[in-house]
Structure formats: C-alpha cells, structure tokens
Design a protein around this motif. Structure first.
Motif, mmCIF file in Angstrom:
data_model
loop_
_atom_site.group_PDB
_atom_site.id
_atom_site.type_symbol
_atom_site.label_atom_id
_atom_site.label_comp_id
_atom_site.label_asym_id
_atom_site.label_seq_id
_atom_site.Cartn_x
_atom_site.Cartn_y
_atom_site.Cartn_z
ATOM 1 N N ALA A 12 0.866 -1.412 0.357
ATOM 2 C CA ALA A 12 -0.314 -0.273 -0.182
ATOM 3 C C ALA A 12 0.904 1.180 0.047
ATOM 4 C CB ALA A 12 -0.866 0.088 1.354
ATOM 5 N N ALA A 13 0.777 2.522 -0.748
ATOM 6 C CA ALA A 13 1.600 3.156 -0.761
ATOM 7 C C ALA A 13 1.067 4.546 0.205
ATOM 8 C CB ALA A 13 1.224 3.962 -1.988
ATOM 9 N N GLU A 18 1.307 10.198 -2.162
ATOM 10 C CA GLU A 18 2.024 9.130 -3.430
ATOM 11 C C GLU A 18 0.868 8.645 -3.140
ATOM 12 O OE1 GLU A 18 6.423 9.581 -3.344
ATOM 13 O OE2 GLU A 18 5.463 7.613 -3.102
ATOM 14 N N ASP A 19 0.081 8.117 -4.620
ATOM 15 C CA ASP A 19 -0.987 6.717 -4.556
ATOM 16 C C ASP A 19 -0.876 6.017 -5.848
ATOM 17 O OD1 ASP A 19 -0.318 7.991 -7.286
ATOM 18 O OD2 ASP A 19 -1.906 8.807 -7.504
ATOM 19 N N LEU A 73 9.201 4.857 5.493
ATOM 20 C CA LEU A 73 8.542 3.589 5.408
ATOM 21 C C LEU A 73 8.072 4.152 4.024
ATOM 22 C CD1 LEU A 73 6.641 1.462 6.472
ATOM 23 C CD2 LEU A 73 4.793 2.958 7.123
ATOM 24 N N LEU A 74 8.093 2.829 3.435
ATOM 25 C CA LEU A 74 8.342 2.887 2.002
ATOM 26 C C LEU A 74 6.775 2.149 1.605
ATOM 27 C CD1 LEU A 74 11.545 2.086 -0.188
ATOM 28 C CD2 LEU A 74 10.156 4.175 0.534
ATOM 29 N N GLY A 75 6.020 1.215 2.584
ATOM 30 C CA GLY A 75 5.111 0.604 2.323
ATOM 31 C C GLY A 75 4.672 -0.995 3.253
ATOM 32 N N THR A 76 3.377 -0.534 3.155
ATOM 33 C CA THR A 76 2.585 -2.484 4.143
ATOM 34 C C THR A 76 2.206 -3.120 3.351
ATOM 35 O OG1 THR A 76 2.828 -0.634 5.885
ATOM 36 C CG2 THR A 76 1.443 -2.240 6.080
ATOM 37 N N TRP A 97 17.309 6.639 -3.977
ATOM 38 C CA TRP A 97 16.263 4.908 -4.928
ATOM 39 C C TRP A 97 15.426 6.097 -4.943
ATOM 40 C CZ3 TRP A 97 17.346 -0.351 -3.249
ATOM 41 C CH2 TRP A 97 18.660 -0.797 -3.511
ATOM 42 N N LYS A 98 14.364 7.335 -4.736
ATOM 43 C CA LYS A 98 13.513 7.703 -4.839
ATOM 44 C C LYS A 98 12.251 7.904 -5.767
ATOM 45 C CE LYS A 98 14.738 12.178 -5.301
ATOM 46 N NZ LYS A 98 14.976 13.715 -4.095
#
Length: 135
Positions: A12-13, A18-19, A73-76, A97-98
């Motif tokens: 998840a975003a 960000e979406d 936190l990049l994602g869950t 790395w963005k």
C-alpha cells in the motif's frame, strides 16, 4: 510505471501525496515470508544501503529493528493470514532510490547479516525499475 506483473503482492502507498506502490513482493518472496512468519511471528524489512549486504533487504521479526527519523516507511503489505509487513529504508538510501520501484525477490544462497531467512539457504534481494509517474 506499469505494475510489475511478476510481483505477487503490492505494498500500500504510505508516503504522503503518493498514490502508487513503491515496493512489491514476488510470489517466491511471499511464500518464504509465510514460512518465516510461522517461525518468527510478524515480520518487517529494512533496506539500509552501504557496503556488504547493505544493498540487500534485511528481514527481521517486527519491532526487532528500531526505526527512527533516519528511516522512511516505503509501504505496508497486507500479508496472507492477516499480518501486515512494513518495508523501511534509510532516508539516505531513499534519496538515491526515490525514483525506483523495488521488487523483493528470493534466490538460493546465503547472505550475511541477521536477516531471518539466512538459515533457510535463501536470501532476499531487490530488483528495481524506474518509476514513471508522469501520468
């Protein structure tokens, strides 16, 4: 960026504004994570950067690696079985790395470090692709 069709699960975003998903898991990674969860409980990833295995994502029991302001936190992931799994990256590494989407995969071999998959004779690795979010 087009979603990675080889990915078994998209995170998840979670980054404000960000979406799109920044990280995914291959089916092989999901299967290994399910096995590791049965042994260690809920899990998390941290990607630090640097030398040695710093370019490999490290998998820990959730909470064993303490995150702070120096981490993003990049994602869950909503994992099969109902647990969630967070994917963290050091803020310094994120600056490099963005512009990439990360796919966590698993291969035979043993990395060094404290990642929980090491005794399985497997190691997690990152496959990356540039994000094209120009619409």
């Amino acid at each position: 960026m087009e979603p990675n069709t080889d990915a078994g699960l998209q995170a998840a975003a979670v980054i404000p504004g960000e979406d799109f998903s920044r990280v995914s898991l291959t089916p092989a990674a999901v299967a290994l994570l399910e096995k590791l969860r049965d042994r260690h409980g809920p899990l998390m990833f941290h990607q630090s950067g640097g030398c040695c295995d710093g370019s490999s994502p490290m998998c820990y029991p959730a909470g064993d690696f303490i995150t702070a302001e120096a981490d993003v936190l990049l994602g869950t992931f909503g994992m099969p079985g109902g647990d969630s799994l967070d994917f963290w990256m050091s803020r310094e590494q994120f600056e490099y790395w963005k512009h990439t989407h990360l796919t966590v995969d698993v291969v035979d071999g043993r990395g060094s470090g404290f990642s929980v998959e090491a005794p399985e004779g497997k190691r997690f690795l990152i496959r990356s692709a540039l994000i094209d979010n120009r619409g």
